[in-house]
Scaffold this motif. Sequence first.
Motif, PDB file in Angstrom:
ATOM      1  N   LEU A 144       0.825  -1.207   0.000  1.00 48.91           N
ATOM      2  CA  LEU A 144       0.000   0.000   0.000  1.00 48.91           C
ATOM      3  C   LEU A 144       0.861   1.260   0.000  1.00 48.91           C
ATOM      4  N   THR A 145       2.013   1.184   0.657  1.00 50.60           N
ATOM      5  CA  THR A 145       2.926   2.334   0.667  1.00 50.60           C
ATOM      6  C   THR A 145       3.348   2.695  -0.747  1.00 50.60           C
ATOM      7  N   ILE A 146       3.563   1.673  -1.578  1.00 52.86           N
ATOM      8  CA  ILE A 146       3.923   1.914  -2.982  1.00 52.86           C
ATOM      9  C   ILE A 146       2.748   2.519  -3.730  1.00 52.86           C
ATOM     10  N   SER A 147       1.546   1.991  -3.488  1.00 55.48           N
ATOM     11  CA  SER A 147       0.349   2.543  -4.132  1.00 55.48           C
ATOM     12  C   SER A 147       0.128   3.992  -3.727  1.00 55.48           C
ATOM     13  N   MET A 148       0.452   4.323  -2.475  1.00 53.72           N
ATOM     14  CA  MET A 148       0.283   5.703  -2.006  1.00 53.72           C
ATOM     15  C   MET A 148       1.237   6.646  -2.733  1.00 53.72           C
ATOM     16  N   GLY A 149       2.380   6.121  -3.181  1.00 53.89           N
ATOM     17  CA  GLY A 149       3.273   6.931  -3.998  1.00 53.89           C
ATOM     18  C   GLY A 149       2.630   7.294  -5.327  1.00 53.89           C
ATOM     19  N   PHE A 150       1.973   6.307  -5.947  1.00 55.10           N
ATOM     20  CA  PHE A 150       1.227   6.578  -7.182  1.00 55.10           C
ATOM     21  C   PHE A 150       0.061   7.529  -6.912  1.00 55.10           C
ATOM     22  N   SER A 151      -0.564   7.375  -5.747  1.00 57.98           N
ATOM     23  CA  SER A 151      -1.666   8.261  -5.376  1.00 57.98           C
ATOM     24  C   SER A 151      -1.198   9.707  -5.286  1.00 57.98           C
ATOM     25  N   ALA A 156      -5.769 -10.728  -3.752  1.00 60.01           N
ATOM     26  CA  ALA A 156      -6.863  -9.938  -4.320  1.00 60.01           C
ATOM     27  C   ALA A 156      -6.890  -8.535  -3.721  1.00 60.01           C
ATOM     28  N   THR A 157      -6.623  -8.443  -2.419  1.00 64.32           N
ATOM     29  CA  THR A 157      -6.615  -7.139  -1.758  1.00 64.32           C
ATOM     30  C   THR A 157      -5.495  -6.258  -2.292  1.00 64.32           C
ATOM     31  N   ILE A 158      -4.319  -6.838  -2.485  1.00 62.32           N
ATOM     32  CA  ILE A 158      -3.188  -6.073  -3.011  1.00 62.32           C
ATOM     33  C   ILE A 158      -3.482  -5.571  -4.416  1.00 62.32           C
ATOM     34  N   LEU A 159      -4.101  -6.407  -5.248  1.00 58.74           N
ATOM     35  CA  LEU A 159      -4.458  -5.964  -6.601  1.00 58.74           C
ATOM     36  C   LEU A 159      -5.460  -4.817  -6.545  1.00 58.74           C
ATOM     37  N   LEU A 160      -6.475  -4.957  -5.702  1.00 59.78           N
ATOM     38  CA  LEU A 160      -7.486  -3.905  -5.575  1.00 59.78           C
ATOM     39  C   LEU A 160      -6.871  -2.628  -5.028  1.00 59.78           C
ATOM     40  N   ASN A 161      -5.921  -2.786  -4.104  1.00 59.01           N
ATOM     41  CA  ASN A 161      -5.258  -1.616  -3.519  1.00 59.01           C
ATOM     42  C   ASN A 161      -4.276  -0.948  -4.469  1.00 59.01           C
ATOM     43  N   SER A 162      -4.041  -1.551  -5.616  1.00 58.41           N
ATOM     44  CA  SER A 162      -3.236  -0.869  -6.632  1.00 58.41           C
ATOM     45  C   SER A 162      -4.080   0.097  -7.449  1.00 58.41           C
ATOM     46  N   ILE A 163      -5.402  -0.007  -7.313  1.00 53.22           N
ATOM     47  CA  ILE A 163      -6.328   0.882  -8.040  1.00 53.22           C
ATOM     48  C   ILE A 163      -6.957   1.908  -7.104  1.00 53.22           C
ATOM     49  N   GLN A 164      -7.481   1.424  -5.974  1.00 47.82           N
ATOM     50  CA  GLN A 164      -8.285   2.272  -5.086  1.00 47.82           C
ATOM     51  C   GLN A 164      -7.531   3.501  -4.555  1.00 47.82           C
ATOM     52  N   PRO A 165      -6.294   3.378  -4.046  1.00 51.78           N
ATOM     53  CA  PRO A 165      -5.600   4.586  -3.568  1.00 51.78           C
ATOM     54  C   PRO A 165      -5.329   5.597  -4.680  1.00 51.78           C
ATOM     55  N   VAL A 166      -5.101   5.098  -5.900  1.00 55.61           N
ATOM     56  CA  VAL A 166      -4.861   6.007  -7.021  1.00 55.61           C
ATOM     57  C   VAL A 166      -6.118   6.814  -7.319  1.00 55.61           C
ATOM     58  N   LEU A 167      -7.270   6.163  -7.263  1.00 53.12           N
ATOM     59  CA  LEU A 167      -8.530   6.873  -7.472  1.00 53.12           C
ATOM     60  C   LEU A 167      -8.787   7.869  -6.343  1.00 53.12           C
ATOM     61  N   ASN A 168      -8.366   7.516  -5.128  1.00 53.10           N
ATOM     62  CA  ASN A 168      -8.432   8.485  -4.029  1.00 53.10           C
ATOM     63  C   ASN A 168      -7.544   9.694  -4.322  1.00 53.10           C
ATOM     64  N   GLY A 169      -6.383   9.437  -4.921  1.00 48.86           N
ATOM     65  CA  GLY A 169      -5.500  10.536  -5.309  1.00 48.86           C
ATOM     66  C   GLY A 169      -6.138  11.428  -6.355  1.00 48.86           C
ATOM     67  N   VAL A 170      -6.859  10.830  -7.298  1.00 46.85           N
ATOM     68  CA  VAL A 170      -7.615  11.619  -8.290  1.00 46.85           C
ATOM     69  C   VAL A 170      -8.627  12.512  -7.577  1.00 46.85           C
ATOM     70  N   ALA A 171      -9.317  11.930  -6.592  1.00 47.91           N
ATOM     71  CA  ALA A 171     -10.321  12.686  -5.835  1.00 47.91           C
ATOM     72  C   ALA A 171      -9.702  13.878  -5.116  1.00 47.91           C
TER      73      ALA A 171
END
Length: 482
Positions: free
Chosen positions: A297-304, A375-390
Motif C-alpha cells: 500500500l505504501t507503494i500505491s500511495m506513492g502513485f496516489s 486480491a486485496t493487493i491488486l485492488l489496492n493498486s487501483i483504489q488509492p490512485v482513485l483516491n488521489g484523483v479525488a
Amino acid sequence: MAELEKEQQTYTCSKKFAAKGRDETKKMWHIAGPAILTGLAQFSIGFVTTAFVGRVGVVELAALSVVQNVIEGFSYGVMLGMGSALETLCGQAVGAGQLNMLGIYMQRSCIITGVTALILTPTYVFATPVLKLLQQSANVSDLAGTYSIWIIPQLFAYALNFPIQKFLQSQSKVWVTTIISGVALLFHILLNWVLVIKFGHGLVGAAIAGNVSWAFVVVAQIIYVVSGCFPDAWTGFSMLAFKSLIGFVKLSLASATMLCLDFWYTTALILLVGYLKHPEISVDAVSICLNLQVWALTISMGFSAAVSVRVSNELGAARPKAAKFSILVTVSASVLVGILFMAIILASRSDFPKMFTDRTLVIKETSKLGYLLAATILLNSIQPVLNGVAVGAGWQSLVAFVNIGCYYLFGLPISILLGYKFKFGVQGIWSGILGGCLLQTVLLLFITIRTNWQKEALQAEERVRTWGGPSEPEPEPAKILP
C-alpha cells in the motif's frame, strides 16, 4: 493510395500517443518514485522502534504496539487527512501559475493542523484510562500511557510535516524530502541503539529517539523551504494565512474524513477477527498479511501522490484532457505493479508466512489467506490512485460519503454475516471487507469516467481565485485547452 494514407495517419497517431505516454510516465515517476521511497523511510521509523523495543521485553512491546495502532494510528490518519487538503489547493495553484499562493496555503494548513494537534493531545495524555476502558491489561496500559505522553512532540511534528510535504509535492520537489527521510531513518537506528540498547532507557529512550528523528525531518524541510529555493512560492510569513480559513477547514475536514474512513476500515478487520472464538491464530495470521499489505500500500500511495499532483496541476492549468490522460497512465502503472505483487503472493503463499513465524498453525492459517491477500493487493493498486484523483480534483466530501456507504453500510455488515452468522470465520470477515473495497473502487471508477473534466477545470480556476485571499492578486480567467 487512400489505404496507404490511412495507414500512415494511424501510424503517426500511434507514434504521437506513445510519445505522449512516455512523457507522462516520466512526469509520473518523477513524483511517484521519491514519494514511494519517502513513505517507506518514514514508515520504517516506526518499524525500527518496534524492532528495538522488542528486545527490551514482552510487556514493553505490547505497550508500544497498542500506542502505535490505537493512539498514533488514529492521530496519524487525522493529521494526514487534515494536511491532504493542501494537495488540492497547492496543486491547482501551481497549474494556474499562482505560485505566490503556495506559501499562504501552507501556512493556513499549518495553523489548522496545529490546532488539530492540540485537540488530539488529550488522547495522548489520558491514554492509560482510555486503554483500560478498552479492556487492555493494567501493566500494558500503564506503560503505554507513559510512552504516549513522551511522544506528544511527534504529534506536533506531524502537524508541520504533512503541510510542508504537500507544499513540496505540488511543485514536484520531492527528492530532497526523500533524502531527508532516509537520513532520518539511519539517524533513528543509531539513536535507538544508543538510548534503548546501550544505555537501557527502554520505552522512554525509544520515545526520545522518535522525537529527535521527527524533529530532524521537520526542521530540515523548513530550512529547505525558507532557504531561498522557492522565491516565488515562499515570500515569508503573512497575516493572509489567517484569512479564508473556513473554506480550508471544510476541505481539510472532508480530506480527514475520507482518509480516516479508509484507515479505520482496515482496523475493523483486526477488531472483528479478535472477537472470534479462540482468535489467537487468526489474529496472528491476519497481522502477517496486513504487514505485507501495508508495504504494498505504501507503494500505491506513492502513485496516489503522483496522480494527485498531476491532476491538480493540469486542472489548475485548464488542461482537462491532460488530467484525464495522467489518470490513465498512473492507474495503468499502479495496476502493473499490483499484478506483480499479486503474482508473488500467490506463488509464495505457502512460504511467505515463514518469514514472520515458525508456528505451524499460524503458517497454515496465513497460507489460507493468501488468495484474499493477493486480491486485496491488486485492488489496492487501483483504489488509492482513485483516491488521489479525488484529492487532486477536490472531491473529498463526495468520496467520504462513498466510503461510508461502501465500507460501513455494505462491507462491514457483510463481514459480520459471513464471519459470524454463516461461520466462515476469518475468511468470511476478510471477504466482506474486500467486497466493500471492490464496491468503492467500482463506484470511484464510474465517477472518474463519467466526470466532465472541462467543468472540473473551471471549478479549479474558481477555487484558486476564491481561496487565494482578497488581498492577493486574482488570476486571469483561464482558457480551457483541449
